[in-house]
Design an enzyme around this catalytic site. Structure first.
Site, PDB file in Angstrom:
ATOM      1  N   ASN A 165      42.352  48.565  38.255  1.00  0.00           N
ATOM      2  CA  ASN A 165      43.249  47.495  38.042  1.00  0.00           C
ATOM      3  C   ASN A 165      43.273  46.493  37.029  1.00  0.00           C
ATOM      4  OD1 ASN A 165      45.660  48.165  40.332  1.00  0.00           O
ATOM      5  ND2 ASN A 165      43.636  48.526  41.558  1.00  0.00           N
ATOM      6  N   GLY A 171      37.459  48.752  38.738  1.00  0.00           N
ATOM      7  CA  GLY A 171      38.033  47.842  37.790  1.00  0.00           C
ATOM      8  C   GLY A 171      39.120  48.429  37.352  1.00  0.00           C
ATOM      9  N   HIS A 186      47.386  45.216  47.141  1.00  0.00           N
ATOM     10  CA  HIS A 186      46.864  46.027  48.199  1.00  0.00           C
ATOM     11  C   HIS A 186      47.603  47.337  48.255  1.00  0.00           C
ATOM     12  CE1 HIS A 186      45.453  46.513  52.482  1.00  0.00           C
ATOM     13  NE2 HIS A 186      46.528  47.143  52.811  1.00  0.00           N
ATOM     14  N   ASN A 216      47.105  39.307  45.116  1.00  0.00           N
ATOM     15  CA  ASN A 216      46.264  40.346  45.267  1.00  0.00           C
ATOM     16  C   ASN A 216      47.167  41.705  45.297  1.00  0.00           C
ATOM     17  OD1 ASN A 216      43.984  41.611  46.587  1.00  0.00           O
ATOM     18  ND2 ASN A 216      45.151  41.907  48.417  1.00  0.00           N
ATOM     19  N   ASP A 227      47.350  33.979  51.013  1.00  0.00           N
ATOM     20  CA  ASP A 227      47.213  32.664  51.747  1.00  0.00           C
ATOM     21  C   ASP A 227      46.242  32.799  52.830  1.00  0.00           C
ATOM     22  OD1 ASP A 227      49.784  33.287  54.204  1.00  0.00           O
ATOM     23  OD2 ASP A 227      47.839  34.325  53.804  1.00  0.00           O
ATOM     24  N   GLU A 228      45.813  32.073  53.749  1.00  0.00           N
ATOM     25  CA  GLU A 228      44.651  32.101  54.709  1.00  0.00           C
ATOM     26  C   GLU A 228      44.288  33.107  55.317  1.00  0.00           C
ATOM     27  OE1 GLU A 228      45.203  27.615  53.454  1.00  0.00           O
ATOM     28  OE2 GLU A 228      46.575  29.323  54.157  1.00  0.00           O
ATOM     29  N   GLY A 229      45.339  34.093  55.710  1.00  0.00           N
ATOM     30  CA  GLY A 229      45.439  35.057  56.281  1.00  0.00           C
ATOM     31  C   GLY A 229      44.728  36.316  55.743  1.00  0.00           C
ATOM     32  N   ARG A 251      26.818  30.686  53.238  1.00  0.00           N
ATOM     33  CA  ARG A 251      28.178  31.008  52.737  1.00  0.00           C
ATOM     34  C   ARG A 251      28.796  29.796  52.153  1.00  0.00           C
ATOM     35  NH1 ARG A 251      30.457  36.108  52.736  1.00  0.00           N
ATOM     36  NH2 ARG A 251      32.478  35.705  51.543  1.00  0.00           N
TER      37      ARG A 251
HETATM   38  C1  GRF Z   1      41.020  50.548  45.382  1.00  0.00           C
HETATM   39  O1  GRF Z   1      41.001  50.932  46.777  1.00  0.00           O
HETATM   40  C2  GRF Z   1      42.339  49.846  45.123  1.00  0.00           C
HETATM   41  O2  GRF Z   1      43.333  50.570  45.987  1.00  0.00           O
HETATM   42  C3  GRF Z   1      42.331  48.651  45.660  1.00  0.00           C
HETATM   43  O3  GRF Z   1      40.715  48.210  45.241  1.00  0.00           O
HETATM   44  C4  GRF Z   1      40.120  49.579  45.140  1.00  0.00           C
HETATM   45  C5  GRF Z   1      39.267  49.089  43.919  1.00  0.00           C
HETATM   46  O4  GRF Z   1      40.367  49.103  42.932  1.00  0.00           O
HETATM   47  N1  GRF Z   1      43.137  47.736  45.227  1.00  0.00           N
HETATM   48  P1  GRF Z   1      39.688  48.790  41.192  1.00  0.00           P
HETATM   49  O5  GRF Z   1      39.733  50.320  40.692  1.00  0.00           O
HETATM   50  O6  GRF Z   1      38.358  48.212  41.315  1.00  0.00           O
HETATM   51  O7  GRF Z   1      40.868  48.136  40.436  1.00  0.00           O
END
Ligand code: GRF
Length: 197
Positions: free
Chosen positions: A14, A12, A110, A108, A147-149, A66
């Protein structure tokens, strides 16, 4: 006021960067209305609860198949009535019906410069292991629409980070988080909250 639902699976950091940016005014007109995790042990949940944010766990393990998980997960998101869904280290494939329902309203983060080192199998440390194995000198992070990808949606923001000769995957991951992820994710949310996207 932009209502955001943040989906998490791990530490967490981020999420913490987003919460801190809201507190410090780096993100305006935004409220985190819910944090959802697939992992009941995610420290991200502790971070959310310590800040009084409604947190929920919806794990595929708790459902017979699922389809049942997908329905429960979408219902949990819908209950929050978010304007924007933020995937912050979220490792579960989103239900297609959710991507359709929230088209253009899911982002998202990345940990690489898409289109490099992304797609199936590229998540967490694996991304940085591949970066080091390839020997690139610059990596970074990307915020994109979902998106879907897998990691294929429109790119919103990117930030480059230098790879150092003696980097380990862990050291590189931390630098990419500190210098890129925790900067551009809050920035992207603030742009969306204030109509700049
Ligand atoms: C990390 O590898 C980050 O690079 C990616 O998700 C993973 C966990 O991030 N975005 P977080 O500390 O849970 O935000």
């Amino acid at each position: 006021m932009l209502r955001i639902c943040v989906c998490v699976s791990g530490g967490g950091t981020n999420l913490q960067a987003v919460m801190d940016a809201i507190d410090a005014g780096g993100i305006t007109n935004t409220e985190i209305v819910k944090v959802i995790s697939n992992n009941r042990g995610a420290y991200a949940l502790v971070r959310a609860e310590s800040r009084g944010i409604d947190a929920a766990v919806v794990s595929p393990r708790d459902y017979a198949d699922r389809e049942l998980f997908n329905r429960a997960f979408l219902q949990c998101v819908d209950e929050a009535a978010p304007d924007l869904i933020v995937l912050a280290g979220f490792l579960v494939v989103l239900p297609p019906m959710m991507i359709q329902k929230y088209e253009g309203r899911i982002i998202n983060i990345h940990p690489a410069l898409i289109p490099s080192f992304c797609g199936k199998g590229y998540y967490g440390l694996k991304v940085h292991e591949a970066v080091l194995a390839r020997g690139v000198k610059i990596t970074g992070a990307t915020v994109h629409f979902v998106d879907e990808g897998t990691d294929t949606g429109l790119i919103i923001l990117q930030k480059a980070v230098e790879v150092q000769p003696d980097d380990t995957p862990e050291v590189l991951q931390k630098r990419v988080m500190e210098q890129a992820e925790w900067v551009i994710l809050p920035q992207a949310i603030d742009m969306i909250a204030n109509g700049r996207i």
